[in-house]
Write a protein that holds these residues in place. Structure first.
Motif, PDB file in Angstrom:
ATOM      1  N   CYS A   7      14.558 -59.339 -19.762  1.00 23.14           N
ATOM      2  CA  CYS A   7      13.688 -59.761 -20.861  1.00 23.14           C
ATOM      3  C   CYS A   7      12.269 -59.860 -20.326  1.00 23.14           C
ATOM      4  O   CYS A   7      12.030 -59.707 -19.140  1.00 23.14           O
ATOM      5  N   ASP A   8      11.328 -60.106 -21.234  1.00 24.95           N
ATOM      6  CA  ASP A   8       9.937 -60.142 -20.816  1.00 24.95           C
ATOM      7  C   ASP A   8       9.686 -61.371 -19.938  1.00 24.95           C
ATOM      8  O   ASP A   8      10.464 -62.329 -19.941  1.00 24.95           O
ATOM      9  N   PRO A   9       8.590 -61.346 -19.171  1.00 28.09           N
ATOM     10  CA  PRO A   9       8.330 -62.430 -18.220  1.00 28.09           C
ATOM     11  C   PRO A   9       8.252 -63.811 -18.869  1.00 28.09           C
ATOM     12  O   PRO A   9       8.717 -64.798 -18.291  1.00 28.09           O
ATOM     13  N   GLU A  10       7.674 -63.917 -20.072  1.00 33.19           N
ATOM     14  CA  GLU A  10       7.559 -65.214 -20.718  1.00 33.19           C
ATOM     15  C   GLU A  10       8.925 -65.746 -21.128  1.00 33.19           C
ATOM     16  O   GLU A  10       9.227 -66.937 -20.947  1.00 33.19           O
ATOM     17  N   GLU A  11       9.777 -64.898 -21.654  1.00 36.50           N
ATOM     18  CA  GLU A  11      11.131 -65.344 -21.995  1.00 36.50           C
ATOM     19  C   GLU A  11      11.890 -65.771 -20.741  1.00 36.50           C
ATOM     20  O   GLU A  11      12.596 -66.779 -20.746  1.00 36.50           O
ATOM     21  N   SER A  12      11.733 -65.010 -19.672  1.00 41.00           N
ATOM     22  CA  SER A  12      12.385 -65.385 -18.408  1.00 41.00           C
ATOM     23  C   SER A  12      11.912 -66.756 -17.941  1.00 41.00           C
ATOM     24  O   SER A  12      12.711 -67.582 -17.491  1.00 41.00           O
ATOM     25  N   ARG A  13      10.618 -67.005 -18.070  1.00 40.87           N
ATOM     26  CA  ARG A  13      10.066 -68.293 -17.658  1.00 40.87           C
ATOM     27  C   ARG A  13      10.640 -69.426 -18.511  1.00 40.87           C
ATOM     28  O   ARG A  13      11.006 -70.479 -17.980  1.00 40.87           O
ATOM     29  N   GLN A  14      10.746 -69.206 -19.803  1.00 43.36           N
ATOM     30  CA  GLN A  14      11.275 -70.243 -20.680  1.00 43.36           C
ATOM     31  C   GLN A  14      12.762 -70.501 -20.397  1.00 43.36           C
ATOM     32  O   GLN A  14      13.226 -71.648 -20.469  1.00 43.36           O
ATOM     33  N   ARG A  15      13.495 -69.466 -20.079  1.00 43.75           N
ATOM     34  CA  ARG A  15      14.902 -69.650 -19.719  1.00 43.75           C
ATOM     35  C   ARG A  15      15.033 -70.539 -18.473  1.00 43.75           C
ATOM     36  O   ARG A  15      15.880 -71.441 -18.416  1.00 43.75           O
ATOM     37  N   GLU A  16      14.195 -70.274 -17.497  1.00 45.96           N
ATOM     38  CA  GLU A  16      14.231 -71.073 -16.272  1.00 45.96           C
ATOM     39  C   GLU A  16      13.843 -72.532 -16.563  1.00 45.96           C
ATOM     40  O   GLU A  16      14.434 -73.464 -16.011  1.00 45.96           O
ATOM     41  N   LEU A  17      12.862 -72.730 -17.441  1.00 46.05           N
ATOM     42  CA  LEU A  17      12.434 -74.085 -17.785  1.00 46.05           C
ATOM     43  C   LEU A  17      13.532 -74.852 -18.515  1.00 46.05           C
ATOM     44  O   LEU A  17      13.721 -76.051 -18.293  1.00 46.05           O
ATOM     45  N   ILE A  18      14.245 -74.178 -19.401  1.00 47.78           N
ATOM     46  CA  ILE A  18      15.349 -74.846 -20.099  1.00 47.78           C
ATOM     47  C   ILE A  18      16.377 -75.352 -19.093  1.00 47.78           C
ATOM     48  O   ILE A  18      16.844 -76.489 -19.179  1.00 47.78           O
TER      49      ILE A  18
END
Length: 220
Positions: A7-18
């Motif tokens: 997925c795009d970098p922002e979605e990846s970042r949000q997944r990690e934050l969750i």
């Protein structure tokens, strides 16, 4: 180790934050067992923690992704309370994330008789006013009751957080970090409220609340 996430970098970042915030909430006892759920708004839908998932053991690659019709796009089956998140997102354009917990003190308050349903926790600290404002109490609905969507949507037009009777809080924020911090402040205020029962208290008055609104440009 998480599986690769395509997925795009922002979605990846949000997944990690969750996963990161979920683990923090679980480790500090704010989400027992598989209770509670977290979600984040994306450009093309939203991420939600799966059904029966412990917030302490989330895999960033194994989160539910939904579209704005509530349909599952990818990942495992979402939390049965997905409609709560969707209803709040639909009414709050500025909500970037939502936290729903069964945290002990807030859940305890939600079971009490005699609460003001329009504002069920007093403004004991400026931090509660700044992060939550007024907290309405939503009458009891069974878990998964579709009627809860309309009820929570109605309150969400005016409030960033609501307390579900005999259940727990649902809190929105501009980001996941903001929503988590607000949920934590709500839980601490609920704890103070219970500790101070039968003790004379001095909540903030209207002038002090107006001063906070002016100083911090609060929309509460």
């Amino acid at each position: 180790m998480s599986a690769a996430i395509h997925c795009d970098p922002e979605e990846s970042r949000q997944r990690e934050l969750i996963a990161e915030f979920g683990r923090s909430l679980f480790d500090r006892g704010l989400s027992a067992g598989s209770s509670g759920n977290l979600s984040v708004r994306l450009d093309d839908g939203w991420l939600l923690t799966p059904t029966n998932a412990s917030l302490g053991r989330l895999d960033p690659a194994r989160l539910s992704k939904l579209d704005w019709e509530g349909r599952l796009v990818s990942g495992p089956r979402p939390s049965k309370e997905a409609f709560i998140h969707r209803a709040m997102y639909q009414e709050r354009a500025g909500a970037g994330a939502i936290v729903h917990l069964h945290a002990t003190h807030a859940a305890a308050v939600s079971c009490m008789c005699g609460l003001d349903h329009s504002d069920c926790l007093p403004p004991l600290t400026p931090y509660f006013v700044m992060k939550i404002g007024r907290l309405p109490l939503l009458p009891y609905h069974r878990p998964g009751d579709p009627a809860l969507a309309g009820a929570i949507g109605e309150l969400s037009r005016r409030h960033s957080a609501v307390l579900l009777a005999n259940h727990g809080p649902v809190v929105s924020g501009a980001s996941l970090e903001a929503a988590v911090y607000a949920a934590e402040e709500l839980e601490e205020t609920a704890k103070l409220f219970l500790l101070l029962r039968n003790v004379p208290v001095r909540p903030l008055d209207a002038r002090q609340i107006d001063e906070l609104k002016s100083a911090f440009a609060l929309d509460i």
